[in-house]
Enzyme design. Sequence first.
Site, PDB file in Angstrom:
ATOM      1  CB  THR A  27      33.340  53.416  53.294  1.00 18.81           C
ATOM      2  OG1 THR A  27      32.439  54.524  53.161  1.00 18.81           O
ATOM      3  CG2 THR A  27      32.987  52.371  52.266  1.00 18.81           C
ATOM      4  CB  VAL A  28      37.842  51.389  54.423  1.00 20.15           C
ATOM      5  CG1 VAL A  28      38.856  50.257  54.495  1.00 20.15           C
ATOM      6  CG2 VAL A  28      37.749  51.935  53.007  1.00 20.15           C
ATOM      7  CD  GLU A 143      46.989  43.781  47.996  1.00 17.23           C
ATOM      8  OE1 GLU A 143      46.778  44.551  47.040  1.00 17.23           O
ATOM      9  OE2 GLU A 143      47.860  42.886  47.978  1.00 17.23           O
ATOM     10  CB  VAL A 146      46.944  49.922  45.039  1.00 25.43           C
ATOM     11  CG1 VAL A 146      46.907  49.964  43.514  1.00 25.43           C
ATOM     12  CG2 VAL A 146      48.020  50.864  45.562  1.00 25.43           C
ATOM     13  N   GLY A 148      41.411  48.587  45.672  1.00 28.21           N
ATOM     14  CA  GLY A 148      40.422  47.982  46.562  1.00 28.21           C
ATOM     15  C   GLY A 148      40.663  46.526  46.896  1.00 28.21           C
ATOM     16  CB  ILE A 150      42.495  43.874  42.710  1.00 31.00           C
ATOM     17  CG1 ILE A 150      41.162  44.229  42.036  1.00 31.00           C
ATOM     18  CG2 ILE A 150      43.360  43.027  41.811  1.00 31.00           C
ATOM     19  CD1 ILE A 150      41.327  45.090  40.774  1.00 31.00           C
ATOM     20  CD  GLU A 204      34.653  61.432  48.164  1.00 36.84           C
ATOM     21  OE1 GLU A 204      34.101  62.135  49.039  1.00 36.84           O
ATOM     22  OE2 GLU A 204      34.840  60.210  48.291  1.00 36.84           O
ATOM     23  CE  LYS A 219      43.140  54.231  44.377  1.00 37.19           C
ATOM     24  NZ  LYS A 219      41.829  54.373  43.683  1.00 37.19           N
TER      25      LYS A 219
END
Lengths: 450, 450
Positions: A27-28, A143, A146, A148, A150, A204, A219
């Site tokens: 995904t990321v 960054e 934590v 996503g 923001i 999940e 986080k």
Amino acid sequence: MKYNGQLLAELEFALKPIKVGVLGLGTVGGGTVNILKRNAAEIARRAGREIIITRASARDLQKPRICDTQDIQLTTDPLDIINDPDIDIIVETIGGAGTVKDMILTAIANGKHIVTANKSLIATHGNEIFAKASEQGVIVAFEAAVAGGIPIIKAIREGLSGNQIQWVAGIINGTGNFILTEMRDKGRDFADVLAEAQALGYAEADPTFDVEGIDAGHKLTILASIAFGIPLQFEKVYTEGITEIARIDVEYAEQLGYRIKHLGIARKTAEGIELRVHPTLIPERRLIANVNGVMNAVLVKGDAVGATLYYGAGAGAEPTGSSVVADVIDVVRALTSDPENRVPHLAFRADALADIPVLSAERIKTSYYLRLNAEDKPGVLADVTKILADHDISIEAIIQKEPPKDSTALPIIMLTQITLEQEMNAAIRAIEALPTVSGKVNRIRMETLG
Amino acid sequence: MKYNGQLLAELEFALKPIKVGVLGLGTVGGGTVNILKRNAAEIARRAGREIIITRASARDLQKPRICDTQDIQLTTDPLDIINDPDIDIIVETIGGAGTVKDMILTAIANGKHIVTANKSLIATHGNEIFAKASEQGVIVAFEAAVAGGIPIIKAIREGLSGNQIQWVAGIINGTGNFILTEMRDKGRDFADVLAEAQALGYAEADPTFDVEGIDAGHKLTILASIAFGIPLQFEKVYTEGITEIARIDVEYAEQLGYRIKHLGIARKTAEGIELRVHPTLIPERRLIANVNGVMNAVLVKGDAVGATLYYGAGAGAEPTGSSVVADVIDVVRALTSDPENRVPHLAFRADALADIPVLSAERIKTSYYLRLNAEDKPGVLADVTKILADHDISIEAIIQKEPPKDSTALPIIMLTQITLEQEMNAAIRAIEALPTVSGKVNRIRMETLG
């Protein structure tokens, strides 16, 4: 001659595209590839040079991807990329804290700068990783770990750097917030909404990390370090999940003018630092009480700025990729900077981190919402309130509810003033031992966040 | 020997306290002094060195101050500080765009880095100032110029640097938001609340800048430049104030599920950029619709991150000082950096700013709330709706209200779909010309901000 040569070398550096290797194309990783390709022109206008992904790794090269991998050399072995002298920056989106830790340490030893979205890695091994990075003069940017998309790490580390941060409170797990929002909006039960969230792909198959507060704990560990300048200490975070929240508590909270949110809270007190993740009643008029669904928000209170809030998507391919790409651009800008003058990894310089104790759960101070079931007899309320008074607990409000259809037990709701958790624990044990009280006392912490 | 000498010089630089000179000791200057003194230890832990204010200027040295000026050498002449070779960074908090511009240009020519809270200076002379600063290799930082303590410049310029920004919409004038909040909460009239805001010190004796949208226009100019990479163009901002907002419109908006907020909106469209400040109906469920009192908030929509929101105090001594101090720390960190690789003043490199046209007000596309007073006769509604249809304006909803006690005119409220402003202007002219319609058509723009 030497001077001209130096000039030429600098010029070449300035014009050379920056080569990025991405570990993981889920995904990321996929979101990051998409953004860097689609917005290449916009990014070059900002950074002053091209940033290109030349290599990427994935466990299964045959799997369908959300991103176009044309022009990217693929491998199943992350070490191919980590050991490639041509790669300037490693983007790590594999996740987990096991073998990935060794990969990152090898990459650092190879002089690579790192951008990672890996909260558990940073929360549990960050101290070691940052120490090695500083030795090598490389940056580890996180960054995306934590909240996503923001830019909360940047806001605290740089945007509020003139402040003494007093507390941070955030909705930092989208799955948990989705579940609580559905429970409130539709009067549904926890288990029912969790099953739907799993079907929708928000949760999940094993939802423990989300619903038990472990993900939020990772986080919060990171937020607390950069807020107060303390080492990362995940093992000291008190975590309580949302699995025990009953539909009836959501309703009662609503009737009293509150919303229940699963918050990560880090607060600096005279005695030490509170690090805690738990369901929390918040006054409904607060902006953060109105953050719904999978969205995230973090409230930061500084001594100069007062309360500030940061809101956005806390997960997802492109929101998280947005933070990864911003970090990559930051690293590119810092490539020619003096390592000594860069923003320190944990906001405060490594030699200036403070040894402030993290308080145990028993030493937390907060107010409480209590719900208990009592027999409808005279004297019950007197017994309960006497126990609270004996433990120095002041009552803000008491509400007796009608017994539910299938029961004769009378629900009693109490809101308390600020109390030491240790006293509350003792009081709850004593109340539960009363013969006129049946079952457990349900306790949810409350915060005004003013 | 030379090598050792160089090392020593670098070491001395690293240990040398950074000397700051503050121009102006009013609200923002005073707040800045207070923060830098109170949080000196915390700031040194972050920045790695001491940052001290050694000099400050004020017009009247006898005036009582909100800050302690002990250890600060005072003068009535800002040039004493600007020309002092010992000063590393100039903090400008005088405000206004007149003589201050020349001071800033002189300071830049002297090689000083600048931190300013001056929105009108940046919005109207920023292009020239940034060009001179780049020539001299110095930084002009201006976080405090927009939305007080909220690190919104940093969020857009750095935190969202991977995105193509699609639009920005903000409550960026606290006075205006205070007035609209009071009108709604207490059913009061504009003039009445303005008088109170002036008495409380929230509004200036001459409130034009606040209530006519000029202050918000300055801030929007800056936000649009860093969002889209265009030069500063204050003269092209469409500004409409809140002076014409009637109590009855606030009430009707409420009944329809909307709040009226005074927004600055910058939107990139296929035709060009919309730059506009005006009262706006927003769905009440939006977070920004619930930002009340003197607080500010900015919504930023990026193509990767989606919608993000930044909230906090938009004015006041320490909130604004918080941004000034953060900028000072940023400048200190960048002192040893390569000017070419610093974050560009307007987010995009000066040679990469885009020449995208700013659209005239007539070419704005938005939806509308319309209120008109009509005679209670058959056919009036048919006449009005025919005019709208002739101008290609689709109606979302029509509501007829009871006439007020002292009138026979029937208030008609209409919500339209998205329309070209030019068509709406023509339609309103035609409606106002109807013999059955009395007075003006009240028009407030609407945005969904989704």
